[in-house]
Design an enzyme around this catalytic site. Structure first.
Site, short mmCIF file in Angstrom:
data_model
loop_
_atom_site.label_atom_id
_atom_site.label_comp_id
_atom_site.label_asym_id
_atom_site.label_seq_id
_atom_site.Cartn_x
_atom_site.Cartn_y
_atom_site.Cartn_z
N GLY A 118 0.73 -1.15 0.02
CA GLY A 118 -0.04 0.16 -0.33
C GLY A 118 0.91 1.49 -0.03
O GLY A 118 1.45 1.46 -0.89
N SER A 185 6.33 -4.18 -2.21
CA SER A 185 6.46 -3.26 -2.57
C SER A 185 5.89 -1.79 -1.47
O SER A 185 7.54 -2.55 -0.74
CB SER A 185 4.37 -3.03 -2.93
N TRP A 186 4.77 -0.88 -0.85
CA TRP A 186 5.63 -0.78 0.06
C TRP A 186 5.53 -1.25 1.03
O TRP A 186 6.86 -0.61 2.00
CB TRP A 186 4.02 0.45 0.69
N ASP A 341 7.58 -5.60 -14.51
CA ASP A 341 6.62 -4.70 -12.84
C ASP A 341 6.52 -3.09 -13.81
O ASP A 341 7.10 -2.38 -13.64
CB ASP A 341 7.60 -5.38 -11.53
N HIS A 369 4.11 -7.45 -11.11
CA HIS A 369 4.32 -6.43 -9.32
C HIS A 369 3.65 -7.63 -8.21
O HIS A 369 4.34 -7.49 -7.88
CB HIS A 369 3.62 -5.33 -9.55
#
Length: 395
Positions: A118, A185-186, A341, A369
């Site tokens: 996120g 990711s985050w 990605d 991703h």
């Protein structure tokens, strides 16, 4: 044994030559193919980039064959079966926020904490499946404002540094001296920031889809770069914003995601979330895209993401995470990156790889991703298996 490659038939052959090793001692046993290119970076050790041209399956079959000159069992790469938590709870981390946490797997096992993406994405039951439940004590938690944590979609007292403090509070609450960190990711942003702040508490790192929260990464995805690849997905995201406000989509969405009108918030949140969900897989994933229709999920996801991006991750500089990577280069780490990605393009993983050459660097040639893409999931399981074997060998 010796590896051979027949270019006419595009097939591998093995012949018994006991006097020759499979891999020269100077070559990292991360992956192998007939074509290689050596790249030298000033001030860093030589890095060998092995170019895979014969498909993902072959690459995974060839890796992990040797360790210290000894034949070892092939590393497991399949997701583990679904499991349920053995304990859950809520931890009050500030006057405003309470975070949800859960534990699954082995209560007396090796601790690992999962850092979701996120920011604002929350955890899901499938996140437990990357870890051997007989070996790992698996800790999942929803970051401030996300998932089951309360208050929902709240931006007050919600910064990277607050989340780092929360991870420490949770570790102490669960009486865990140190733990392995897994983030995507985050989650890689937060994993790096936490590890650089508390390197003595981290036993290993698995990082997927590297996001360093630099301006060029934000501009690529939210200001029109990725639109060149996904114009059909971009236009609904773009068209929510009047032309006179399109100089900065991050700013325009921030205004709407913080509107006094809840319906305006929901409309902006749906558009923001669908844009990301439509670009997260190499091949379209309808189930993932439908998450953008869930107002509860979308509001937290979009509001919190946008809040962090407007505030540049609350980092003191654009290159903060790379500037401090020397603090964690002693930690056993695997970087897993999908070649295609679009959300977190490979330039960031490559920059981290150059700054952190000791880490295993796994480029999945047929993936985007999402952690749920087959090639990425396989490498994530394998990375955890390697750290599991290292931990077992220490005891």
């Amino acid at each position: 044994m010796r590896l051979g490659f027949n270019f006419a038939s595009k097939s591998f052959t093995f012949c018994a030559l006991p006097s020759l090793p499979i891999f020269p001692s100077s070559v990292p046993s991360r992956s192998f193919s007939p074509v290689s290119k050596n790249i030298t970076f000033p001030g860093k050790k030589n890095l060998s980039l092995w170019v895979q041209r014969v498909g993902y399956k072959t690459e995974t079959q060839l890796s992990d064959k040797m360790e210290s000159g000894k034949e070892i069992q092939e590393i497991k790469r399949n997701l583990y079966a679904a499991i349920e938590p053995y304990s859950t709870g809520f931890l009050k981390v500030s006057d405003v926020h309470t975070i949800y946490w859960e534990q699954s797997g082995n209560p007396n096992g090796y601790p690992v904490v999962f850092l979701h993406g996120g920011p604002g994405g929350g955890t899901s039951p499938s996140n437990r499946r990357f870890f051997d439940p007989e070996f790992y004590r698996i800790v999942l938690f929803d970051q401030r404002g996300a998932g089951k944590s309360t208050p929902h979609a709240c931006l007050e007292e919600n910064t990277t540094w607050d989340l780092i403090d929360d991870i420490e509070k949770l570790r102490e609450h669960l009486q865990i001296p140190e733990w392995q960190i897994f983030g995507g990711s985050w989650g890689t942003t937060l994993a790096l920031a936490y590890s650089e702040s508390h390197p003595d508490k981290v036993t290993g790192l698995v990082l997927r889809g590297i996001f360093l929260l630099r301006k060029k990464e934000i501009d690529w995805f939210y200001e029109g770069g990725a639109a060149a690849i996904y114009p059909d997905a971009w236009e609904p995201f773009r068209d929510l914003i009047p032309e006179k406000e399109r100089e900065s989509f991050i700013t325009a969405y921030h205004k709407r995601l913080n509107s006094d009108d809840l319906e305006i918030q929901y409309a902006a949140a749906r558009a923001w979330t669908k844009w990301e969900m439509m670009t997260a897989h190499l091949l379209p994933n309808e189930e993932n895209i439908k998450r953008g229709d869930d107002d509860q999920f979308s509001l937290a996801f979009a509001r919190i993401e946008n809040h962090y991006f407007v505030n540049k991750g609350f980092f003191p500089s654009d290159s903060f995470l790379l500037d401090n990577v020397d603090k964690i280069r002693h930690i056993n780490t695997t970087i897993v990156q999908g070649r295609y990605d679009v959300c977190c393009p490979m330039m960031s993983a490559w920059d981290l790889h150059k700054a952190f050459p000791e880490a295993d660097f796994k480029v999945v040639p047929d993936a985007g991703h999402s952690a749920n893409e087959p090639g990425i999931a396989a490498e994530l399981v394998a990375a955890n298996e390697k750290l599991k074997n290292l931990a077992k060998n220490k005891t």
